[in-house]
Design an enzyme around this catalytic site. Structure first.
Site, PDB file in Angstrom:
ATOM      1  N   SER A  49      -6.553   0.248  -2.876  1.00 19.61           N
ATOM      2  CA  SER A  49      -7.278  -0.848  -3.504  1.00 19.61           C
ATOM      3  C   SER A  49      -6.722  -1.203  -4.880  1.00 19.61           C
ATOM      4  O   SER A  49      -6.986  -2.284  -5.400  1.00 19.61           O
ATOM      5  CB  SER A  49      -8.763  -0.487  -3.635  1.00 19.61           C
ATOM      6  OG  SER A  49      -9.367  -0.379  -2.364  1.00 19.61           O
ATOM      7  N   THR A  92       0.809  -1.211   0.000  1.00 20.60           N
ATOM      8  CA  THR A  92       0.000   0.000   0.000  1.00 20.60           C
ATOM      9  C   THR A  92       0.846   1.266   0.000  1.00 20.60           C
ATOM     10  O   THR A  92       1.894   1.336   0.651  1.00 20.60           O
ATOM     11  CB  THR A  92      -0.928   0.010   1.228  1.00 20.60           C
ATOM     12  OG1 THR A  92      -1.684  -1.192   1.233  1.00 20.60           O
ATOM     13  CG2 THR A  92      -1.870   1.195   1.202  1.00 20.60           C
ATOM     14  N   THR A 113     -10.631  -4.056   0.425  1.00 20.96           N
ATOM     15  CA  THR A 113     -11.861  -3.618   1.068  1.00 20.96           C
ATOM     16  C   THR A 113     -13.019  -4.564   0.747  1.00 20.96           C
ATOM     17  O   THR A 113     -12.940  -5.366  -0.182  1.00 20.96           O
ATOM     18  CB  THR A 113     -12.245  -2.209   0.603  1.00 20.96           C
ATOM     19  OG1 THR A 113     -12.514  -2.260  -0.811  1.00 20.96           O
ATOM     20  CG2 THR A 113     -11.130  -1.201   0.873  1.00 20.96           C
ATOM     21  N   SER A 114     -14.109  -4.434   1.494  1.00 19.90           N
ATOM     22  CA  SER A 114     -15.288  -5.254   1.201  1.00 19.90           C
ATOM     23  C   SER A 114     -15.793  -4.987  -0.216  1.00 19.90           C
ATOM     24  O   SER A 114     -16.294  -5.896  -0.884  1.00 19.90           O
ATOM     25  CB  SER A 114     -16.392  -4.961   2.220  1.00 19.90           C
ATOM     26  OG  SER A 114     -16.072  -5.524   3.478  1.00 19.90           O
ATOM     27  N   GLU A 115     -15.638  -3.750  -0.685  1.00 25.72           N
ATOM     28  CA  GLU A 115     -16.066  -3.422  -2.047  1.00 25.72           C
ATOM     29  C   GLU A 115     -15.224  -4.169  -3.081  1.00 25.72           C
ATOM     30  O   GLU A 115     -15.744  -4.681  -4.082  1.00 25.72           O
ATOM     31  CB  GLU A 115     -15.974  -1.904  -2.274  1.00 25.72           C
ATOM     32  CG  GLU A 115     -17.005  -1.085  -1.517  1.00 25.72           C
ATOM     33  CD  GLU A 115     -16.741  -1.015  -0.012  1.00 25.72           C
ATOM     34  OE1 GLU A 115     -17.717  -0.804   0.744  1.00 25.72           O
ATOM     35  OE2 GLU A 115     -15.558  -1.183   0.406  1.00 25.72           O
ATOM     36  N   HIS A 163     -24.348  -4.479  25.878  1.00 29.21           N
ATOM     37  CA  HIS A 163     -23.696  -3.943  27.074  1.00 29.21           C
ATOM     38  C   HIS A 163     -24.232  -2.565  27.456  1.00 29.21           C
ATOM     39  O   HIS A 163     -23.925  -2.065  28.556  1.00 29.21           O
ATOM     40  CB  HIS A 163     -22.179  -3.852  26.857  1.00 29.21           C
ATOM     41  CG  HIS A 163     -21.459  -5.156  26.993  1.00 29.21           C
ATOM     42  ND1 HIS A 163     -21.585  -6.185  26.078  1.00 29.21           N
ATOM     43  CD2 HIS A 163     -20.584  -5.603  27.939  1.00 29.21           C
ATOM     44  CE1 HIS A 163     -20.812  -7.194  26.440  1.00 29.21           C
ATOM     45  NE2 HIS A 163     -20.203  -6.873  27.574  1.00 29.21           N
ATOM     46  N   GLU A 167      -6.360  -5.847   3.341  1.00 24.16           N
ATOM     47  CA  GLU A 167      -6.335  -7.048   2.490  1.00 24.16           C
ATOM     48  C   GLU A 167      -7.409  -6.984   1.405  1.00 24.16           C
ATOM     49  O   GLU A 167      -7.917  -8.014   0.964  1.00 24.16           O
ATOM     50  CB  GLU A 167      -6.515  -8.336   3.314  1.00 24.16           C
ATOM     51  CG  GLU A 167      -5.569  -8.486   4.476  1.00 24.16           C
ATOM     52  CD  GLU A 167      -4.127  -8.303   4.078  1.00 24.16           C
ATOM     53  OE1 GLU A 167      -3.629  -9.081   3.249  1.00 24.16           O
ATOM     54  OE2 GLU A 167      -3.492  -7.380   4.596  1.00 24.16           O
ATOM     55  N   ARG A 209      -6.060 -13.463   2.891  1.00 19.28           N
ATOM     56  CA  ARG A 209      -7.482 -13.183   3.136  1.00 19.28           C
ATOM     57  C   ARG A 209      -8.139 -14.279   3.962  1.00 19.28           C
ATOM     58  O   ARG A 209      -9.116 -14.020   4.671  1.00 19.28           O
ATOM     59  CB  ARG A 209      -8.207 -12.977   1.807  1.00 19.28           C
ATOM     60  CG  ARG A 209      -7.927 -11.609   1.203  1.00 19.28           C
ATOM     61  CD  ARG A 209      -8.379 -11.458  -0.233  1.00 19.28           C
ATOM     62  NE  ARG A 209      -8.002 -10.118  -0.712  1.00 19.28           N
ATOM     63  CZ  ARG A 209      -7.956  -9.750  -1.987  1.00 19.28           C
ATOM     64  NH1 ARG A 209      -8.299 -10.625  -2.934  1.00 19.28           N
ATOM     65  NH2 ARG A 209      -7.607  -8.519  -2.325  1.00 19.28           N
TER      66      ARG A 209
END
Length: 380
Positions: A132, A126, A366-368, A339, A364, A243
Site C-alpha cells: 500500500s 509492489t 486496498t479498500s482502506e 445457490h 490497485e 482503478r
C-alpha cells in the site's frame, strides 16, 4: 446529464459480450484450475482491438475512450475475471503509461506489439515490503552513464510469467523518497532480468502472477520513462486510470454473479415452487441488482471524467474502485448463498466468482487506501 451509452459503445459492448460468452466462458473454469495463462484467447482479443483500446491508431491501438475500456473490462470479467484483469493491466498499466509519459521513440517501439498481442505487458510496483506504500519500495536504479543498473524484486505481478514488456519503478535517489523514484521500460530479455515463482492464488488464477527479479539488470538510458525522479507522478496517475478498470472488473463479476443467481433461483424448486418466489431470495436479488447498478454508474462517471479531460479524477476513481470492490464481495457472497450447497461446489461458476471477488478489495490500492484518498479529498 446523460447516462446513456453512445451507439459506438453499445456496439463494442455487444461485440465483446458475444465474444466473451463464446470464447471465454467455456474455458474459465478450466484455466482457473490449471492456472494456464490464456495466450490463445488473448491473441484473439488483440485481433478485436481489445489490447490497446485507448491507444491511438497510429501506434496500433483502437483509439477509443476510457469509458469504453471500462465497458470492455466489465463484459470480459462477467464471465472470466482472469481475462478481465489481464486486459486491464495490458491496457492501463503498461500500454497507457508508455503512451502518456513516453517519448515518440518509445511509443513507436513498444506500443504496436502491446496492442497487437505480439507481446503482453505488465507493471512492477509492489514489493514484499512495499504494498500500500509504493514509496517504501527497495528496488534501486544506479546511473552508469549510458545505462542504469537495477536491483530488486517485485511481487504479485499480474501477467508476469508471459509478459515481454514491463514498466518498472525503482529509486534513482532513495534519500529523496517519492521524489527520487523513476520509471523504466524493461524488456524480458534484458541482462539481469528474470521471472521468479509463479504464485498459486485464491482467485484470478490464470493471470501469470509472479515475482520479477532484477539482479544487476542493465537498462539502456533511453528506456527511462518520463523524467528521472518523476516516477511517483507516473505511478499515481497510472493508478488513477487503472482503478477505473478494476472497478469495472468488480462490476463485471457482480453482474455475472447476479445473472447466475437469477437463472438458478428461477430453476431451483424447494417446497414445491421456484426459490425465486421466496421473499428472502428476492431481497438478496434486489440488493445485488441495486448495488451492481450503483457501482457501474460510479465507474462510468470516473471514466467519463477522464474522457472529458479532467485534470484530476483521483477522488472519483477511488470512489468507483472502493464501492465496486465492496459491492462485488457482497454480491458474490449472496450469490453463493442463493445457490446453497451448490454454490460451494466448483460445478457452479459462483464459487469461482466468490474467490475472484476478494482481490478487488486488495489490488490497485486496498479498500482502506481508497477510503483514505476519499476522506482526504473531502477534508480539503
Amino acid at each position: 446529464m446523460d447516462f446513456a451509452l453512445t451507439q459506438d459503445q453499445k456496439m463494442v459492448r455487444d461485440m465483446v459480450r458475444e465474444f466473451a460468452e463464446k470464447e471465454l466462458e467455456p474455458i474459465a473454469a478450466e484455466i482457473d484450475e490449471s492456472r494456464e495463462f490464456p495466450t490463445s484467447t488473448l491473441k484473439k482479443m488483440a485481433g478485436l482491438g481489445l489490447m490497446g483500446v485507448v491507444i491511438p491508431e497510429k501506434y496500433g491501438g483502437a483509439g477509443l475512450d476510457f469509458t469504453t475500456l471500462a465497458i470492455i473490462c466489465e463484459e470480459i470479467s462477467r464471465v472470466c475475471a482472469s481475462h478481465g484483469v489481464i486486459t486491464a493491466v495490458n491496457n492501463s498499466l503498461c500500454a497507457y503509461p508508455i503512451y502518456h509519459f513516453g517519448t515518440e521513440e518509445q511509443r513507436k517501439k513498444y506500443l504496436p506489439d502491446l496492442c497487437s498481442g505480439k507481446k503482453f505487458g505488465a507493471i512492477g510496483i509492489t514489493e514484499a515490503n512495499a504494498g500500500s506504500d509504493p514509496a517504501g519500495m527497495e528496488t534501486t536504479a544506479v546511473d552508469k552513464g549510458d545505462h542504469y543498473v537495477l536491483n530488486g524484486t517485485k511481487a504479485w505481478i499480474t501477467n508476469g510469467t508471459d509478459a515481454r514488456t514491463f514498466v518498472i519503478f525503482a529509486y534513482t535517489d532513495p534519500e529523496l523518497r517519492h521524489k527520487g523514484m523513476s520509471a523504466f521500460i524493461i524488456d524480458k530479455d534484458f541482462e539481469g532480468f528474470s521471472v521468479g515463482k509463479h504464485e498459486n492464488l485464491m482467485g484470478i488464477r490464470a493471470t501469470g502472477n509472479c515475482e520479477l527479479i532484477m539482479d544487476e539488470c542493465i537498462v539502456p538510458k533511453e528506456n527511462l520513462l518520463g523524467e528521472e525522479g518523476g516516477g511517483f507522478k507516473v505511478v499515481m496517475h497510472t493508478l488513477d486510470v487503472s482503478r477505473i478498470d478494476i472497478g469495472a472488473q468488480g462490476v463485471g463479476i457482480s453482474q455475472g454473479a447476479l445473472d447466475a443467481s437469477v437463472k438458478y433461483a428461477q430453476e431451483r424448486v424447494q417446497f414445491g415452487k421456484p426459490i425465486a418466489e421466496f421473499e428472502m431470495i428476492q431481497d438478496m436479488i434486489a440488493q445485488m441488482s441495486a448495488q451492481t447498478d450503483a457501482a457501474r454508474l460510479l465507474v462510468y462517471r470516473a471514466g467519463s471524467m477522464k474522457d472529458a479531460g479532467a485534470k484530476r479524477f483521483t477522488r472519483e476513481a477511488a470512489i468507483a474502485k472502493y464501492f465496486a470492490a465492496e459491492t462485488v464481495v457482497a454480491v458474490t457472497r449472496m450469490a453463493v448463498q442463493i445457490h446453497g450447497g451448490n454454490g460451494y461446489s466448483k460445478e457452479y461458476p459462483v464459487e469461482r466468482m466468490y474467490r475472484d471477488a476478494k482481490i478487488i478489495e486488495i489490488y490497485e490500492g486496498t479498500s482502506e487506501i481508497q477510503k483514505i484518498v476519499i476522506a482526504r479529498n473531502a477534508l480539503r
